[in-house]
Write an enzyme that holds these catalytic residues in place. Structure first.
Site, PDB file in Angstrom:
ATOM      1  CB  CYS A 118      -1.074  -0.069   1.074  1.00 36.40           C
ATOM      2  SG  CYS A 118      -0.266   0.480   2.612  1.00 36.40           S
TER       3      CYS A 118
ATOM      4  CG  HIS B 122      17.428 -11.358  13.770  1.00 36.51           C
ATOM      5  ND1 HIS B 122      17.954 -10.212  13.976  1.00 36.51           N
ATOM      6  CD2 HIS B 122      18.469 -12.174  13.128  1.00 36.51           C
ATOM      7  CE1 HIS B 122      19.336 -10.415  13.961  1.00 36.51           C
ATOM      8  NE2 HIS B 122      19.472 -11.527  13.310  1.00 36.51           N
TER       9      HIS B 122
END
Length: 143
Positions: free
Chosen positions: A65, A98
């Site tokens: 977006c 991570h």
């Protein structure tokens, strides 16, 4: 790999470039995005991507977006979704390594199309490191 993609009116050109790159690499793509720049509501295109990923119908998701924020907030409402708002390749890599992110959110108004394609390729090509990161990821979900 099967990838689900969704975008609002800020992202049709981004989506087309990303889909072309993914298909050239042999990936299957589920398209939930709009193909025009006529104003639409990003949740209508983000929720189906989150459902695809959470249900296992897709391995990963891509949402786009204008700022990347609204659609990112939308998909992160779904259980088992860890969407990361990324604005460069390094953040995309870290989101996978991570955080075991399974959806990448791209801010169309703040990245260039080649940069977005590069981020997606880095995101999909990076594996979760596990180890000390696994306990942190386990604490993300509210169950």
């Amino acid at each position: 790999m099967k990838i689900s993609i969704g975008n609002d009116h800020a992202g049709p050109q981004y989506k087309h470039a990303i889909v072309a790159a993914l298909q050239a690499q042999g990936h299957d793509v589920i398209n939930h995005g709009t193909d025009t720049e006529a104003s639409v509501d990003y949740p209508d295109f983000g929720h189906p991507v989150a459902v695809d990923v959470a249900s296992g119908n897709a391995d990963f998701g891509i949402v786009i977006c204008g700022s990347g924020n609204g659609i990112n907030m939308t998909v992160n409402k779904h259980q088992d979704i860890r969407a990361a708002l990324c604005w460069n390749k390094e953040i995309a890599v870290l989101a996978r390594q991570h955080n075991n992110a399974n959806i990448i959110s791209i801010p169309a108004r703040f990245t260039a199309i080649p940069q977005a394609v590069e981020m997606v390729e880095a995101f999909l090509g990076t594996h979760f490191e596990g180890g000390r990161h696994q306990q942190r990821v386990d604490k993300i979900a509210c169950r």
